[in-house]
Design a protein around this motif. Structure first.
Motif, PDB file in Angstrom:
ATOM      1  N   ALA A  25      -2.893  -6.420   3.099  1.00 53.29           N
ATOM      2  CA  ALA A  25      -2.274  -6.630   4.415  1.00 53.29           C
ATOM      3  C   ALA A  25      -0.799  -6.240   4.408  1.00 53.29           C
ATOM      4  O   ALA A  25      -0.326  -5.549   5.320  1.00 53.29           O
ATOM      5  CB  ALA A  25      -2.439  -8.085   4.847  1.00 53.29           C
ATOM      6  N   MET A  26      -0.071  -6.637   3.378  1.00 55.95           N
ATOM      7  CA  MET A  26       1.354  -6.297   3.311  1.00 55.95           C
ATOM      8  C   MET A  26       1.543  -4.802   3.058  1.00 55.95           C
ATOM      9  O   MET A  26       2.469  -4.189   3.593  1.00 55.95           O
ATOM     10  CB  MET A  26       2.055  -7.138   2.251  1.00 55.95           C
ATOM     11  CG  MET A  26       2.112  -8.633   2.568  1.00 55.95           C
ATOM     12  SD  MET A  26       2.921  -9.041   4.151  1.00 55.95           S
ATOM     13  CE  MET A  26       1.525  -9.181   5.266  1.00 55.95           C
ATOM     14  N   ALA A  27       0.659  -4.201   2.288  1.00 51.79           N
ATOM     15  CA  ALA A  27       0.724  -2.754   2.061  1.00 51.79           C
ATOM     16  C   ALA A  27       0.475  -1.997   3.364  1.00 51.79           C
ATOM     17  O   ALA A  27       1.209  -1.059   3.714  1.00 51.79           O
ATOM     18  CB  ALA A  27      -0.295  -2.334   1.001  1.00 51.79           C
ATOM     19  N   ASN A  70       8.266  -6.234   1.502  1.00 51.63           N
ATOM     20  CA  ASN A  70       9.500  -5.511   1.179  1.00 51.63           C
ATOM     21  C   ASN A  70       9.333  -4.631  -0.062  1.00 51.63           C
ATOM     22  O   ASN A  70       9.906  -3.540  -0.126  1.00 51.63           O
ATOM     23  CB  ASN A  70      10.665  -6.480   0.997  1.00 51.63           C
ATOM     24  CG  ASN A  70      11.095  -7.103   2.306  1.00 51.63           C
ATOM     25  OD1 ASN A  70      10.908  -6.530   3.385  1.00 51.63           O
ATOM     26  ND2 ASN A  70      11.649  -8.294   2.234  1.00 51.63           N
ATOM     27  N   GLU A  71       8.555  -5.103  -1.012  1.00 48.63           N
ATOM     28  CA  GLU A  71       8.298  -4.320  -2.213  1.00 48.63           C
ATOM     29  C   GLU A  71       7.556  -3.020  -1.865  1.00 48.63           C
ATOM     30  O   GLU A  71       7.890  -1.946  -2.366  1.00 48.63           O
ATOM     31  CB  GLU A  71       7.452  -5.171  -3.169  1.00 48.63           C
ATOM     32  CG  GLU A  71       7.319  -4.632  -4.559  1.00 48.63           C
ATOM     33  CD  GLU A  71       6.512  -5.593  -5.420  1.00 48.63           C
ATOM     34  OE1 GLU A  71       5.463  -5.156  -5.937  1.00 48.63           O
ATOM     35  OE2 GLU A  71       6.920  -6.763  -5.555  1.00 48.63           O
ATOM     36  N   TYR A  72       6.578  -3.118  -0.980  1.00 46.96           N
ATOM     37  CA  TYR A  72       5.862  -1.904  -0.542  1.00 46.96           C
ATOM     38  C   TYR A  72       6.793  -0.989   0.263  1.00 46.96           C
ATOM     39  O   TYR A  72       6.753   0.231   0.096  1.00 46.96           O
ATOM     40  CB  TYR A  72       4.614  -2.263   0.269  1.00 46.96           C
ATOM     41  CG  TYR A  72       3.452  -2.670  -0.594  1.00 46.96           C
ATOM     42  CD1 TYR A  72       2.786  -1.735  -1.395  1.00 46.96           C
ATOM     43  CD2 TYR A  72       3.009  -3.973  -0.635  1.00 46.96           C
ATOM     44  CE1 TYR A  72       1.713  -2.097  -2.195  1.00 46.96           C
ATOM     45  CE2 TYR A  72       1.935  -4.350  -1.438  1.00 46.96           C
ATOM     46  CZ  TYR A  72       1.304  -3.404  -2.216  1.00 46.96           C
ATOM     47  OH  TYR A  72       0.242  -3.764  -3.010  1.00 46.96           O
ATOM     48  N   VAL A  73       7.615  -1.572   1.119  1.00 45.28           N
ATOM     49  CA  VAL A  73       8.574  -0.773   1.893  1.00 45.28           C
ATOM     50  C   VAL A  73       9.521  -0.032   0.952  1.00 45.28           C
ATOM     51  O   VAL A  73       9.764   1.170   1.118  1.00 45.28           O
ATOM     52  CB  VAL A  73       9.367  -1.662   2.884  1.00 45.28           C
ATOM     53  CG1 VAL A  73      10.574  -0.929   3.443  1.00 45.28           C
ATOM     54  CG2 VAL A  73       8.459  -2.136   4.010  1.00 45.28           C
ATOM     55  N   ALA A  87       0.328   1.828  -1.882  1.00 47.59           N
ATOM     56  CA  ALA A  87      -0.048   0.986  -0.743  1.00 47.59           C
ATOM     57  C   ALA A  87      -1.498   1.252  -0.330  1.00 47.59           C
ATOM     58  O   ALA A  87      -2.264   0.310  -0.093  1.00 47.59           O
ATOM     59  CB  ALA A  87       0.904   1.224   0.428  1.00 47.59           C
ATOM     60  N   LEU A  88      -1.894   2.501  -0.262  1.00 46.51           N
ATOM     61  CA  LEU A  88      -3.265   2.826   0.121  1.00 46.51           C
ATOM     62  C   LEU A  88      -4.269   2.361  -0.930  1.00 46.51           C
ATOM     63  O   LEU A  88      -5.401   1.983  -0.594  1.00 46.51           O
ATOM     64  CB  LEU A  88      -3.412   4.323   0.393  1.00 46.51           C
ATOM     65  CG  LEU A  88      -2.762   4.796   1.700  1.00 46.51           C
ATOM     66  CD1 LEU A  88      -2.738   6.315   1.767  1.00 46.51           C
ATOM     67  CD2 LEU A  88      -3.485   4.202   2.907  1.00 46.51           C
ATOM     68  N   ASP A  89      -3.873   2.374  -2.193  1.00 46.78           N
ATOM     69  CA  ASP A  89      -4.745   1.853  -3.243  1.00 46.78           C
ATOM     70  C   ASP A  89      -4.981   0.353  -3.050  1.00 46.78           C
ATOM     71  O   ASP A  89      -6.087  -0.144  -3.262  1.00 46.78           O
ATOM     72  CB  ASP A  89      -4.166   2.115  -4.636  1.00 46.78           C
ATOM     73  CG  ASP A  89      -4.256   3.580  -5.048  1.00 46.78           C
ATOM     74  OD1 ASP A  89      -4.966   4.363  -4.379  1.00 46.78           O
ATOM     75  OD2 ASP A  89      -3.602   3.949  -6.042  1.00 46.78           O
ATOM     76  N   ALA A  90      -3.944  -0.371  -2.642  1.00 49.58           N
ATOM     77  CA  ALA A  90      -4.097  -1.809  -2.365  1.00 49.58           C
ATOM     78  C   ALA A  90      -5.041  -2.021  -1.186  1.00 49.58           C
ATOM     79  O   ALA A  90      -5.896  -2.911  -1.219  1.00 49.58           O
ATOM     80  CB  ALA A  90      -2.736  -2.443  -2.087  1.00 49.58           C
TER      81      ALA A  90
END
Length: 141
Positions: A25-27, A70-73, A87-90
């Motif tokens: 979700a965050m990714a 924020n880490e993904y951003v 992110a897409l892998d998550a």
């Protein structure tokens, strides 16, 4: 005391079980929010709304979730290709969970419309999320 301990263990196990969904979700939120190169205040606020509204995320501390977002951003900002892939892998980890996949696409759409505009770059990121989940964006628009 035994009931308190049992509940604490149950909560810990449920958090562990829901961690991949939080990551996804965050990714997904980060991908959509960063589609135009920056995260707007309205997009940040929408992420907060998502965290409050989804039961699967209620188990987590809001600060933990925001830190993950924020880490993904930061990953997308530092290296767009690697950051988007991570992110897409998550997101892809939710491919076999139909309910979670549908919810992720709806979350993406909510974030994309946070500022009142559905930009082409945001649509492209949501389409990428849909592809990783084995879904068709047209089914949600």
């Amino acid at each position: 005391m035994f009931d308190t301990l049992r509940q604490a263990i149950a909560d810990t196990l449920e958090r562990h079980r829901q961690q991949p969904f939080l990551d996804a979700a965050m990714a997904a939120c980060a991908l959509v929010a960063m589609a135009d190169g920056e995260v707007s205040l309205s997009e940040q606020s929408r992420v907060d709304d998502v965290l409050e509204a989804i039961d699967r995320l209620a188990l987590f501390d809001v600060h933990e979730a925001v830190d993950l977002f924020n880490e993904y951003v930061e990953g997308v900002t530092a290296n767009p290709t690697k950051g988007r892939k991570r992110a897409l892998d998550a997101v892809a980890r939710m491919k076999d969970d139909a309910e979670a996949g549908d919810l992720l696409v709806k979350v993406c759409l909510a974030v994309s419309r946070a500022d009142g505009e559905y930009a082409p770059g945001e649509r492209d990121q949501i389409a990428a999320v849909c592809r990783r989940l084995g879904r068709d964006l047209a089914d949600y628009e």
